[in-house]
Design an enzyme around this catalytic site. Structure first.
Site, PDB file in Angstrom:
ATOM      1  N   HIS A  16       0.878  -1.192   0.000  1.00 32.33           N
ATOM      2  CA  HIS A  16       0.000   0.000   0.000  1.00 32.33           C
ATOM      3  C   HIS A  16       0.906   1.230   0.000  1.00 32.33           C
ATOM      4  O   HIS A  16       1.518   1.570   1.011  1.00 32.33           O
ATOM      5  CB  HIS A  16      -0.899   0.013   1.245  1.00 32.33           C
ATOM      6  CG  HIS A  16      -1.852   1.184   1.281  1.00 32.33           C
ATOM      7  ND1 HIS A  16      -3.205   1.023   1.524  1.00 32.33           N
ATOM      8  CD2 HIS A  16      -1.659   2.514   1.128  1.00 32.33           C
ATOM      9  CE1 HIS A  16      -3.796   2.206   1.506  1.00 32.33           C
ATOM     10  NE2 HIS A  16      -2.878   3.132   1.273  1.00 32.33           N
ATOM     11  N   HIS A  18       1.577   5.386  -1.673  1.00 27.74           N
ATOM     12  CA  HIS A  18       1.213   6.564  -2.470  1.00 27.74           C
ATOM     13  C   HIS A  18       2.492   7.149  -3.053  1.00 27.74           C
ATOM     14  O   HIS A  18       3.380   7.561  -2.293  1.00 27.74           O
ATOM     15  CB  HIS A  18       0.508   7.615  -1.609  1.00 27.74           C
ATOM     16  CG  HIS A  18      -0.745   7.098  -0.989  1.00 27.74           C
ATOM     17  ND1 HIS A  18      -1.971   7.192  -1.615  1.00 27.74           N
ATOM     18  CD2 HIS A  18      -0.955   6.428   0.169  1.00 27.74           C
ATOM     19  CE1 HIS A  18      -2.891   6.618  -0.846  1.00 27.74           C
ATOM     20  NE2 HIS A  18      -2.300   6.137   0.238  1.00 27.74           N
ATOM     21  N   LEU A  19       2.570   7.177  -4.370  1.00 28.05           N
ATOM     22  CA  LEU A  19       3.776   7.692  -5.027  1.00 28.05           C
ATOM     23  C   LEU A  19       3.575   9.076  -5.630  1.00 28.05           C
ATOM     24  O   LEU A  19       4.542   9.719  -6.012  1.00 28.05           O
ATOM     25  CB  LEU A  19       4.222   6.730  -6.146  1.00 28.05           C
ATOM     26  CG  LEU A  19       4.934   5.466  -5.698  1.00 28.05           C
ATOM     27  CD1 LEU A  19       5.187   4.544  -6.879  1.00 28.05           C
ATOM     28  CD2 LEU A  19       6.258   5.798  -4.993  1.00 28.05           C
ATOM     29  N   ARG A  20       2.309   9.522  -5.749  1.00 29.61           N
ATOM     30  CA  ARG A  20       2.007  10.795  -6.433  1.00 29.61           C
ATOM     31  C   ARG A  20       2.531  10.741  -7.868  1.00 29.61           C
ATOM     32  O   ARG A  20       2.844   9.681  -8.390  1.00 29.61           O
ATOM     33  CB  ARG A  20       2.595  11.999  -5.684  1.00 29.61           C
ATOM     34  CG  ARG A  20       2.385  11.989  -4.165  1.00 29.61           C
ATOM     35  CD  ARG A  20       0.946  11.891  -3.730  1.00 29.61           C
ATOM     36  NE  ARG A  20       0.814  12.098  -2.285  1.00 29.61           N
ATOM     37  CZ  ARG A  20      -0.180  11.620  -1.546  1.00 29.61           C
ATOM     38  NH1 ARG A  20      -1.128  10.872  -2.102  1.00 29.61           N
ATOM     39  NH2 ARG A  20      -0.242  11.872  -0.260  1.00 29.61           N
ATOM     40  N   ASN A  44      -4.987   7.374  -6.033  1.00 31.47           N
ATOM     41  CA  ASN A  44      -5.648   8.649  -5.700  1.00 31.47           C
ATOM     42  C   ASN A  44      -4.802   9.857  -6.098  1.00 31.47           C
ATOM     43  O   ASN A  44      -4.399  10.661  -5.268  1.00 31.47           O
ATOM     44  CB  ASN A  44      -6.024   8.705  -4.208  1.00 31.47           C
ATOM     45  CG  ASN A  44      -4.823   8.634  -3.277  1.00 31.47           C
ATOM     46  OD1 ASN A  44      -3.816   8.020  -3.602  1.00 31.47           O
ATOM     47  ND2 ASN A  44      -4.930   9.274  -2.123  1.00 31.47           N
ATOM     48  N   LYS A 102      -9.342  -0.213  -5.891  1.00 29.97           N
ATOM     49  CA  LYS A 102      -9.373   0.443  -4.574  1.00 29.97           C
ATOM     50  C   LYS A 102     -10.703   1.137  -4.350  1.00 29.97           C
ATOM     51  O   LYS A 102     -11.140   1.939  -5.181  1.00 29.97           O
ATOM     52  CB  LYS A 102      -8.234   1.473  -4.499  1.00 29.97           C
ATOM     53  CG  LYS A 102      -8.160   2.250  -3.190  1.00 29.97           C
ATOM     54  CD  LYS A 102      -7.686   1.401  -2.030  1.00 29.97           C
ATOM     55  CE  LYS A 102      -7.837   2.088  -0.682  1.00 29.97           C
ATOM     56  NZ  LYS A 102      -6.794   3.074  -0.404  1.00 29.97           N
ATOM     57  N   HIS A 139     -10.569   1.215   1.740  1.00 31.35           N
ATOM     58  CA  HIS A 139     -10.341   2.219   2.780  1.00 31.35           C
ATOM     59  C   HIS A 139     -11.553   2.108   3.697  1.00 31.35           C
ATOM     60  O   HIS A 139     -12.646   2.559   3.355  1.00 31.35           O
ATOM     61  CB  HIS A 139     -10.209   3.628   2.190  1.00 31.35           C
ATOM     62  CG  HIS A 139      -9.883   4.654   3.238  1.00 31.35           C
ATOM     63  ND1 HIS A 139      -8.668   5.279   3.322  1.00 31.35           N
ATOM     64  CD2 HIS A 139     -10.609   5.112   4.283  1.00 31.35           C
ATOM     65  CE1 HIS A 139      -8.653   6.090   4.375  1.00 31.35           C
ATOM     66  NE2 HIS A 139      -9.837   6.007   4.977  1.00 31.35           N
ATOM     67  N   HIS A 177      -4.665  -0.537   5.640  1.00 28.25           N
ATOM     68  CA  HIS A 177      -4.179   0.175   6.832  1.00 28.25           C
ATOM     69  C   HIS A 177      -5.130   0.009   8.022  1.00 28.25           C
ATOM     70  O   HIS A 177      -5.672   0.985   8.538  1.00 28.25           O
ATOM     71  CB  HIS A 177      -3.876   1.645   6.549  1.00 28.25           C
ATOM     72  CG  HIS A 177      -4.843   2.346   5.613  1.00 28.25           C
ATOM     73  ND1 HIS A 177      -6.207   2.279   5.756  1.00 28.25           N
ATOM     74  CD2 HIS A 177      -4.616   3.131   4.530  1.00 28.25           C
ATOM     75  CE1 HIS A 177      -6.775   2.994   4.807  1.00 28.25           C
ATOM     76  NE2 HIS A 177      -5.843   3.512   4.047  1.00 28.25           N
ATOM     77  N   LEU A 222      -4.882   9.172   7.885  1.00 27.75           N
ATOM     78  CA  LEU A 222      -6.178   8.493   7.923  1.00 27.75           C
ATOM     79  C   LEU A 222      -5.994   7.053   7.476  1.00 27.75           C
ATOM     80  O   LEU A 222      -5.264   6.819   6.513  1.00 27.75           O
ATOM     81  CB  LEU A 222      -7.181   9.212   7.009  1.00 27.75           C
ATOM     82  CG  LEU A 222      -7.655  10.563   7.577  1.00 27.75           C
ATOM     83  CD1 LEU A 222      -8.445  11.335   6.534  1.00 27.75           C
ATOM     84  CD2 LEU A 222      -8.508  10.349   8.836  1.00 27.75           C
ATOM     85  N   ASP A 250       1.608   2.680   3.465  1.00 23.97           N
ATOM     86  CA  ASP A 250       0.749   3.871   3.347  1.00 23.97           C
ATOM     87  C   ASP A 250       1.583   5.144   3.367  1.00 23.97           C
ATOM     88  O   ASP A 250       1.113   6.197   3.798  1.00 23.97           O
ATOM     89  CB  ASP A 250      -0.335   3.909   4.435  1.00 23.97           C
ATOM     90  CG  ASP A 250      -1.448   4.896   4.084  1.00 23.97           C
ATOM     91  OD1 ASP A 250      -1.581   5.250   2.896  1.00 23.97           O
ATOM     92  OD2 ASP A 250      -2.172   5.312   5.006  1.00 23.97           O
ATOM     93  N   HIS A 254       3.087  14.546   1.626  1.00 21.09           N
ATOM     94  CA  HIS A 254       2.492  15.877   1.435  1.00 21.09           C
ATOM     95  C   HIS A 254       3.575  16.871   1.827  1.00 21.09           C
ATOM     96  O   HIS A 254       4.203  16.705   2.878  1.00 21.09           O
ATOM     97  CB  HIS A 254       1.300  16.094   2.371  1.00 21.09           C
ATOM     98  CG  HIS A 254       0.107  15.254   2.074  1.00 21.09           C
ATOM     99  ND1 HIS A 254      -0.822  15.581   1.115  1.00 21.09           N
ATOM    100  CD2 HIS A 254      -0.320  14.086   2.615  1.00 21.09           C
ATOM    101  CE1 HIS A 254      -1.778  14.661   1.086  1.00 21.09           C
ATOM    102  NE2 HIS A 254      -1.493  13.722   1.976  1.00 21.09           N
ATOM    103  N   ALA A 266      -3.966  14.853   5.555  1.00 20.95           N
ATOM    104  CA  ALA A 266      -3.705  13.567   6.212  1.00 20.95           C
ATOM    105  C   ALA A 266      -2.664  12.799   5.415  1.00 20.95           C
ATOM    106  O   ALA A 266      -2.759  12.709   4.192  1.00 20.95           O
ATOM    107  CB  ALA A 266      -4.996  12.757   6.279  1.00 20.95           C
TER     108      ALA A 266
HETATM  109  C1  NCD Z   1      -3.400   9.121   2.031  1.00 21.03           C
HETATM  110  C2  NCD Z   1      -2.924  10.156   1.021  1.00 21.03           C
HETATM  111  O1  NCD Z   1      -2.409  11.191   1.428  1.00 21.03           O
HETATM  112  O2  NCD Z   1      -3.051   9.921  -0.177  1.00 21.03           O
HETATM  113  N1  NCD Z   1      -3.457   9.723   3.330  1.00 21.03           N
HETATM  114  C3  NCD Z   1      -3.418   9.081   4.520  1.00 21.03           C
HETATM  115  O3  NCD Z   1      -3.576   9.753   5.554  1.00 21.03           O
HETATM  116  N2  NCD Z   1      -3.223   7.799   4.604  1.00 21.03           N
HETATM  117  C4  NCD Z   1      -4.715   8.563   1.624  1.00 21.03           C
HETATM  118  C5  NCD Z   1      -5.141   7.330   2.397  1.00 21.03           C
HETATM  119  O4  NCD Z   1      -4.560   6.263   2.264  1.00 21.03           O
HETATM  120  O5  NCD Z   1      -6.097   7.431   3.178  1.00 21.03           O
HETATM  121 ZN    ZN Z   2      -3.198   5.102   1.674  1.00 22.74          ZN
END
Ligand code: NCD
Ligand code: ZN
Length: 354
Positions: A16, A18-20, A44, A102, A139, A177, A222, A250, A254, A266
């Site tokens: 899990h 997030h790479l943006r 996302n 997802k 989620h 998560h 989150l 996760d 940011h 988050a």
């Molecule tokens: C994640 C994100 O920033 O893309 N944020 C997080 O708090 N985990 C999104 C997610 O997995 O809920």
């Molecule tokens: Zn996530």
């Protein structure tokens, strides 16, 4: 017995992540590639990865950003919307474009507005998933403002997951998560086809971390961290060797300007020290012999993929690493997760500062 000075395991995967995209992707991806052979890449983005054509484009962007000479495989996911075409999902799975779908309840987290409001609308997609074996990654939080934020996962299980599990017994579900003992118990109650990812940070912090001496935005993610009893349940599950639990960092970058704000985003960015944090937890729990299951074996078994052929060596140092710092990006600094306690582990080759 003193802990080993080195520990070599099958190369881990991150189930899990997030790479943006754009510059942020290029800044954060090398950290993941140094530790993990594969990662489930969350869809996302600002323009979410909703269709197989989007997943192909995004995968190419990621492949382009992999440092030269590094072997890393992004495993793509599709962002489920109420308009998702079940046939496109089937094609994505059968043609190995995406490995999972997802589900974001609309409004539950960062960039989830395009997510699902009415679960009934996605039943045709769930039927395809149940038939093909393509996992549904969830989620698991309700968005009802009347539900206390610390109860949103437990309420989601009662109101949404239990009915879905009953209606689609063949559906393969990952509760992403997981943050509560209720979530752990639900996964264990389901006889089959059910698993959960656990993050490094939820193994280390409880909800107090967000308020220690003031408001601490870098511990806000989150689902939000819960009370201590829940953290202990997560540690027990992760270190138990139970094949239904595996690592999903996760890691969610940011820029500091978006976190340190009157309305902070988050997400915790933990890619640089994810394996060091997890190894530290397993050492504390006297479970280093089960680390490989959690990081490298259980995930592939659930996803029906081979385990990585490569191996990763972790080193245990006499002195702790300096606290993690910040990384520069085009959008400003990016703070790395600080577990708040000494970390004695690193991966071979070490991290900057080690
Ligand atoms: C994640 C994100 O920033 O893309 N944020 C997080 O708090 N985990 C999104 C997610 O997995 O809920
Ligand atoms: Zn996530």
């Amino acid at each position: 017995m003193p802990p080993p000075e080195t520990l070599t395991i099958t190369q881990p995967d991150d189930w899990h992540l997030h790479l943006r995209d754009g510059e942020m992707l290029r800044r954060v991806l090398p950290w993941t590639c140094r530790q993990f052979g594969r990662a489930i890449v969350m869809p996302n983005l600002a323009n979410p990865v909703v269709a197989s054509a989007d997943a192909v484009r995004y995968r190419n962007e990621i492949l382009d950003a992999i440092p030269r000479g590094v072997d890393f495989q992004p495993l793509m996911t599709l962002y489920l919307t109420e308009n998702t075409d079940p046939d496109d999902v089937r094609t994505a799975f059968e043609e190995h474009i995406a490995v999972a779908v997802k589900l974001y309840p609309a409004g539950a987290t960062t960039l989830s507005d395009a997510g699902v409001r009415d679960l009934g609308k996605i039943y045709p997609v769930l039927e395809v998933l149940a038939e093909t074996g393509m996992p549904l990654l969830v989620h698991g939080e309700v968005v009802d403002p009347d539900v206390d934020i610390f109860d949103r996962e437990a309420v989601f299980i009662d109101r949404k997951l239990i009915p879905i599990r009953e209606r689609f017994p063949e559906l393969r579900i990952v509760l992403e998560h997981v943050t509560t003992r209720d979530g752990i118990a639900w996964v264990r109650d389901c006889e089959r086809h059910t698993a959960a990812t656990i993050t490094p940070h939820h193994l280390v912090i409880n909800r107090n971390a967000m308020f220690k001496g003031g408001l601490r935005p870098h511990y806000y993610c989150l689902p939000v961290a819960k009370r201590e009893a829940h953290r202990l349940a997560l540690r027990e599950a992760a270190t138990s060797g139970d094949p239904r639990f595996f690592l999903g960092t996760d890691s969610a970058p940011h820029p500091d300007s978006a976190k340190e704000s009157a309305c902070g985003c988050a997400g915790i960015f933990n890619a640089p020290n994810a394996m060091a944090v997890v190894a530290q937890v397993f050492e504390e729990e006297k479970a280093l012999d089960r680390l490989e299951k959690f990081t490298s074996l259980n995930g592939p078994a659930f996803y029906r993929l081979p385990v990585n052929a490569a191996r990763l060596t972790l080193q245990r140092h006499e002195t702790p690493a300096p606290p993690p710092g910040k990384i520069d990006t085009a959008k400003g600094s990016l703070t790395v997760f600080d577990p708040g306690a000494p970390l004695y582990w690193s991966i071979e080759g070490g991290f900057p500062g080690r």
